[in-house]
Design a protein around this motif. Structure first.
Motif, mmCIF file in Angstrom:
data_model
loop_
_atom_site.group_PDB
_atom_site.id
_atom_site.type_symbol
_atom_site.label_atom_id
_atom_site.label_comp_id
_atom_site.label_asym_id
_atom_site.label_seq_id
_atom_site.Cartn_x
_atom_site.Cartn_y
_atom_site.Cartn_z
ATOM 1 N N ILE A 218 0.891 -1.162 0.000
ATOM 2 C CA ILE A 218 0.000 0.000 0.000
ATOM 3 C C ILE A 218 0.928 1.210 0.000
ATOM 4 O O ILE A 218 1.813 1.305 0.854
ATOM 5 C CB ILE A 218 -0.871 0.052 1.273
ATOM 6 N N ILE A 219 0.732 2.098 -0.953
ATOM 7 C CA ILE A 219 1.572 3.295 -1.018
ATOM 8 C C ILE A 219 0.697 4.510 -0.726
ATOM 9 O O ILE A 219 -0.364 4.678 -1.338
ATOM 10 C CB ILE A 219 2.223 3.448 -2.425
ATOM 11 N N ASP A 220 1.139 5.322 0.205
ATOM 12 C CA ASP A 220 0.348 6.473 0.630
ATOM 13 C C ASP A 220 0.555 7.633 -0.348
ATOM 14 O O ASP A 220 1.127 8.661 -0.010
ATOM 15 C CB ASP A 220 0.772 6.875 2.048
ATOM 16 N N LYS A 221 0.119 7.435 -1.583
ATOM 17 C CA LYS A 221 0.292 8.455 -2.636
ATOM 18 C C LYS A 221 -0.934 8.404 -3.532
ATOM 19 O O LYS A 221 -1.793 7.537 -3.383
ATOM 20 C CB LYS A 221 1.518 8.115 -3.506
ATOM 21 N N GLU A 222 -0.994 9.308 -4.526
ATOM 22 C CA GLU A 222 -2.061 9.207 -5.517
ATOM 23 C C GLU A 222 -1.483 9.389 -6.913
ATOM 24 O O GLU A 222 -0.317 9.761 -7.066
ATOM 25 C CB GLU A 222 -3.154 10.219 -5.220
ATOM 26 N N ARG A 223 -2.318 9.127 -7.937
ATOM 27 C CA ARG A 223 -1.841 9.283 -9.316
ATOM 28 C C ARG A 223 -1.430 10.726 -9.548
ATOM 29 O O ARG A 223 -1.993 11.646 -8.947
ATOM 30 C CB ARG A 223 -2.964 8.956 -10.299
ATOM 31 N N VAL A 224 -0.495 10.947 -10.477
ATOM 32 C CA VAL A 224 -0.055 12.319 -10.711
ATOM 33 C C VAL A 224 -1.006 13.092 -11.628
ATOM 34 O O VAL A 224 -0.968 14.304 -11.671
ATOM 35 C CB VAL A 224 1.373 12.365 -11.325
ATOM 36 N N HIS A 225 -1.882 12.381 -12.354
ATOM 37 C CA HIS A 225 -2.723 13.061 -13.336
ATOM 38 C C HIS A 225 -4.109 12.446 -13.316
ATOM 39 O O HIS A 225 -4.242 11.214 -13.367
ATOM 40 C CB HIS A 225 -2.080 12.888 -14.725
ATOM 41 N N PRO A 226 -5.160 13.268 -13.246
ATOM 42 C CA PRO A 226 -6.514 12.689 -13.168
ATOM 43 C C PRO A 226 -6.910 11.916 -14.429
ATOM 44 O O PRO A 226 -7.833 11.103 -14.404
ATOM 45 C CB PRO A 226 -7.417 13.913 -12.982
ATOM 46 N N GLY A 227 -6.208 12.171 -15.537
ATOM 47 C CA GLY A 227 -6.553 11.470 -16.778
ATOM 48 C C GLY A 227 -6.048 10.044 -16.814
ATOM 49 O O GLY A 227 -6.329 9.284 -17.744
ATOM 50 N N MET A 228 -5.298 9.639 -15.797
ATOM 51 C CA MET A 228 -4.749 8.273 -15.783
ATOM 52 C C MET A 228 -5.811 7.288 -15.296
ATOM 53 O O MET A 228 -6.701 7.668 -14.537
ATOM 54 C CB MET A 228 -3.546 8.218 -14.841
ATOM 55 N N PRO A 229 -5.702 6.036 -15.696
ATOM 56 C CA PRO A 229 -6.695 5.053 -15.217
ATOM 57 C C PRO A 229 -6.588 4.867 -13.704
ATOM 58 O O PRO A 229 -5.498 4.976 -13.145
ATOM 59 C CB PRO A 229 -6.273 3.765 -15.942
ATOM 60 N N LYS A 230 -7.736 4.622 -13.049
ATOM 61 C CA LYS A 230 -7.726 4.420 -11.594
ATOM 62 C C LYS A 230 -7.335 2.995 -11.245
ATOM 63 O O LYS A 230 -6.808 2.716 -10.186
ATOM 64 C CB LYS A 230 -9.116 4.708 -11.023
ATOM 65 N N THR A 231 -7.667 2.087 -12.168
ATOM 66 C CA THR A 231 -7.429 0.668 -11.910
ATOM 67 C C THR A 231 -6.652 0.083 -13.079
ATOM 68 O O THR A 231 -6.989 0.336 -14.227
ATOM 69 C CB THR A 231 -8.777 -0.076 -11.801
ATOM 70 N N VAL A 232 -5.619 -0.680 -12.766
ATOM 71 C CA VAL A 232 -4.873 -1.366 -13.822
ATOM 72 C C VAL A 232 -4.801 -2.846 -13.452
ATOM 73 O O VAL A 232 -4.273 -3.196 -12.395
ATOM 74 C CB VAL A 232 -3.429 -0.804 -13.956
ATOM 75 N N LYS A 233 -5.368 -3.691 -14.316
ATOM 76 C CA LYS A 233 -5.269 -5.135 -14.067
ATOM 77 C C LYS A 233 -4.051 -5.677 -14.793
ATOM 78 O O LYS A 233 -3.623 -5.105 -15.802
ATOM 79 C CB LYS A 233 -6.541 -5.834 -14.548
ATOM 80 N N ASN A 234 -3.521 -6.807 -14.302
ATOM 81 C CA ASN A 234 -2.298 -7.401 -14.884
ATOM 82 C C ASN A 234 -1.224 -6.330 -15.090
ATOM 83 O O ASN A 234 -0.762 -6.085 -16.199
ATOM 84 C CB ASN A 234 -2.583 -8.089 -16.217
ATOM 85 N N ALA A 235 -0.897 -5.658 -13.992
ATOM 86 C CA ALA A 235 0.021 -4.529 -14.085
ATOM 87 C C ALA A 235 1.460 -4.978 -14.341
ATOM 88 O O ALA A 235 1.938 -5.943 -13.739
ATOM 89 C CB ALA A 235 -0.051 -3.741 -12.788
ATOM 90 N N LYS A 236 2.108 -4.268 -15.281
ATOM 91 C CA LYS A 236 3.560 -4.428 -15.495
ATOM 92 C C LYS A 236 4.166 -3.160 -14.902
ATOM 93 O O LYS A 236 3.916 -2.056 -15.409
ATOM 94 C CB LYS A 236 3.889 -4.515 -16.984
ATOM 95 N N ILE A 237 4.929 -3.335 -13.824
ATOM 96 C CA ILE A 237 5.318 -2.165 -13.030
ATOM 97 C C ILE A 237 6.775 -1.792 -13.267
ATOM 98 O O ILE A 237 7.679 -2.622 -13.108
ATOM 99 C CB ILE A 237 5.080 -2.459 -11.538
#
Length: 551
Positions: A218-237
């Motif tokens: 769990i990372i206590d941060k948020e996305r940098v841009h509201p246009g980014m997806p909120k959920t990513v399945k099968n994430a390649k990080i």
């Protein structure tokens, strides 16, 4: 402190210094150490009470944890500070048993006082204590039981024992389950456990029951841009330790621009560089980016367009845990980005927890770092839950490493006390008295457990001794039933290391304090002397010309 020379006193200490020697010094130090032990004694055991500590700025801490109490108390006396060290050592080594260690140290000093009054020399007492402590370590090893690191039931009992008496009791089963799962996930192949890899996030709101484990981070941060997806399945990080912005020159360079076209070209080139970096990230196949440094505004726009979920300024410790959880590698240069070093998670999602956005990296294949999120009604409850959880995590980790446990509830102390008395009889001489004193000092643990539960300590101690003399080695005090019970069957178990460390550090602290026969304290400097003031700035004139009576 002075010496006589032909009737003329010679001063060696600065004026205002003090010296206490001999029996006075010893009794003063022992009294201070006993006072510290007394401060935490009532917190011991399942029926121990809590302390409310208020610091200088009015912050309140409510806790049952020995080391927290002693750290928060502003302790002044030098001998008392040694007792705090005992608790800190115990906390660093094992994570639990801090109160036990301090209480035993206090009792060892109390018993030594009685011997000092009988004119037993301190060196004899310290020698006896050292011998007794060594013997106690041997005896503990004989009563310890081997457990398998995969035995979840025992691990759960150990977590439960560590949390008993702290506010976590209400939902103990749920929390024990979380702890055991967390430790078994992060344990390395060679059996070592670093509890740093279990991240505990505290959130006020909801009930203790709502606490959960995330098999990932769990990372206590948020996305940098509201246009980014909120959920990513099968994430390649992609874990990047480099800023996503145009490169500045290493040396101080000056660029002279003479026409508007050149300026436009310059700006276009900057944008093209950033676009190139984002293209590179996209080409690697990454759809989630955790960046330890900054992400430029233009880069945020391009990342959002590419549908990549990105977060910036993630803490270094979190980056390392993400690498362990997802199996990715930390990449420290834009040029080194490649698809082979990406981490993998089943789901990366931004969610609101307690009114704040947090990023959940979940469903990792073999997470070697996990997070536990704890919730509670008020901040104090959550803080104390956090402390209980930290203790329990450390203790379960210790058992996974050492694979040895003993019964709890004062059982090992009563057993040691009996065996040490037998050992003392074989020694003879004055040392025998010191070893016997050590043996009876250990009984302070079952006595305190009884006292804190409102039972008669003497009756209970007699009953416990009787049970142990019949060879019932695992019998300890059940404070709820008020009688000796087989602790092993009750599931009250502790790691062997809690006991060995507590006895070792308590004995060392007691020996150290006993060996002091002279306390020489320097004068307290209340501030610069008038002479020093004059040198600093022309006397009172330097202080804004205050009249002499004002200072």
């Amino acid at each position: 402190m002075s010496a006589q020379l032909g009737g003329q006193p010679i001063l060696i200490l600065k004026e205002g210094g003090s010296r206490t020697r001999g029996r006075d010094a010893q009794s003063m130090n022992i009294a201070a150490a006993k006072a510290v032990a007394g401060a935490v004694r009532t917190t011991l055991g399942p029926k121990g009470m809590d302390k409310m500590l208020v610091d200088t700025i009015g912050d309140v801490v409510i806790t049952n944890d020995g080391v927290t109490i002693l750290k928060e108390m502003d302790i002044e006396h030098p001998a008392a500070k040694m007792m705090v060290e005992v608790a800190k050592t115990q906390d660093d080594e094992v994570g639990d048993g801090t109160t036990t260690a301090v209480v035993i140290a206090g009792e060892l000093l109390k018993k030594s006082e009685e011997l000092l009054e009988q004119d037993v020399h301190p060196t004899v007492i310290t020698l006896g204590y050292r011998q007794a402590a060594e013997k106690a370590q041997e005896l503990l090893k004989t009563i310890a039981v081997d457990v398998k690191a995969k035995d979840k039931e025992i691990l759960s009992k150990i977590a439960g024992t560590a949390m008993t008496g702290k506010n976590a009791e209400a939902s103990k089963d749920k929390l024990c389950d979380l702890i055991v799962r967390a430790i078994t996930l992060v344990a390395d192949a060679d059996g070592t456990v670093d509890t740093e890899n279990v991240k505990v996030e505290k959130r006020v709101g909801g009930a203790i029951e709502d606490s959960e484990i995330v098999e990932g981070m769990i990372i206590d941060k948020e996305r940098v841009h509201p246009g980014m997806p909120k959920t990513v399945k099968n994430a390649k990080i992609l874990l990047l330790n480099a800023a996503v912005e145009y490169k500045k020159t290493e040396v101080d360079a000056e660029i002279s621009i003479t026409s508007p076209d050149q300026l436009q070209m310059f700006l276009d080139e900057e944008e093209r560089m950033i676009k190139g970096i984002v293209e590179k990230i996209k080409a690697s196949g990454a759809n989630v980016l955790f960046c330890q440094k900054g992400i430029d505004d233009i880069a945020q726009h391009y990342l959002a367009k590419a549908g990549i979920f990105a977060t910036r300024r993630v803490k270094k410790s979190d980056m390392e845990k993400l690498a362990r959880a997802t199996g990715g590698a930390l990449i420290s240069s834009i040029d080194a980005i490649s698809g082979d070093e990406l981490g993998i998670a089943g789901l990366v999602e931004e969610r609101k927890v307690g009114g704040e956005e947090m990023i959940f990296v979940e469903k990792c294949k073999n997470p070697k770092a996990v997070s536990i999120i704890i919730k509670g009604g008020t901040e104090h409850v959550v803080d104390e839950l956090g402390r209980a959880l930290e203790d329990a995590l450390r203790v379960v980790g210790v058992v996974v490493e050492d694979k040895k446990v003993v019964a709890g509830g004062g059982a090992p102390e009563v057993e040691l006390s009996l065996r040490l008395r037998e050992y003392a009889a074989t020694q003879g001489g004055r040392i025998q008295l010191a070893i016997e004193a050590f043996a009876s000092a250990l009984e302070i643990i079952p006595r305190t457990l009884a006292e804190n539960a409102g039972l008669d300590p003497i009756d209970k101690l007699v009953e416990l001794r009787a049970a142990h003399e019949k060879g019932k080695k695992t019998f300890g005090l059940d404070v709820f039933k008020g009688e000796p019970v087989d602790m092993w069957k009750e599931g009250v178990v502790e790691p062997l290391r809690v006991k060995t460390q507590a006895i070792a550090s308590a004995a060392e602290a007691a020996v150290m304090i006993l060996r002091i026969d002279d306390v020489i304290a320097s004068a307290r400097s209340a501030g610069p002397s008038p002479e020093e003031m004059a040198a600093m700035g022309g006397g009172m004139g330097g202080m804004g010309g205050m009249p002499p009576g004002m200072m």
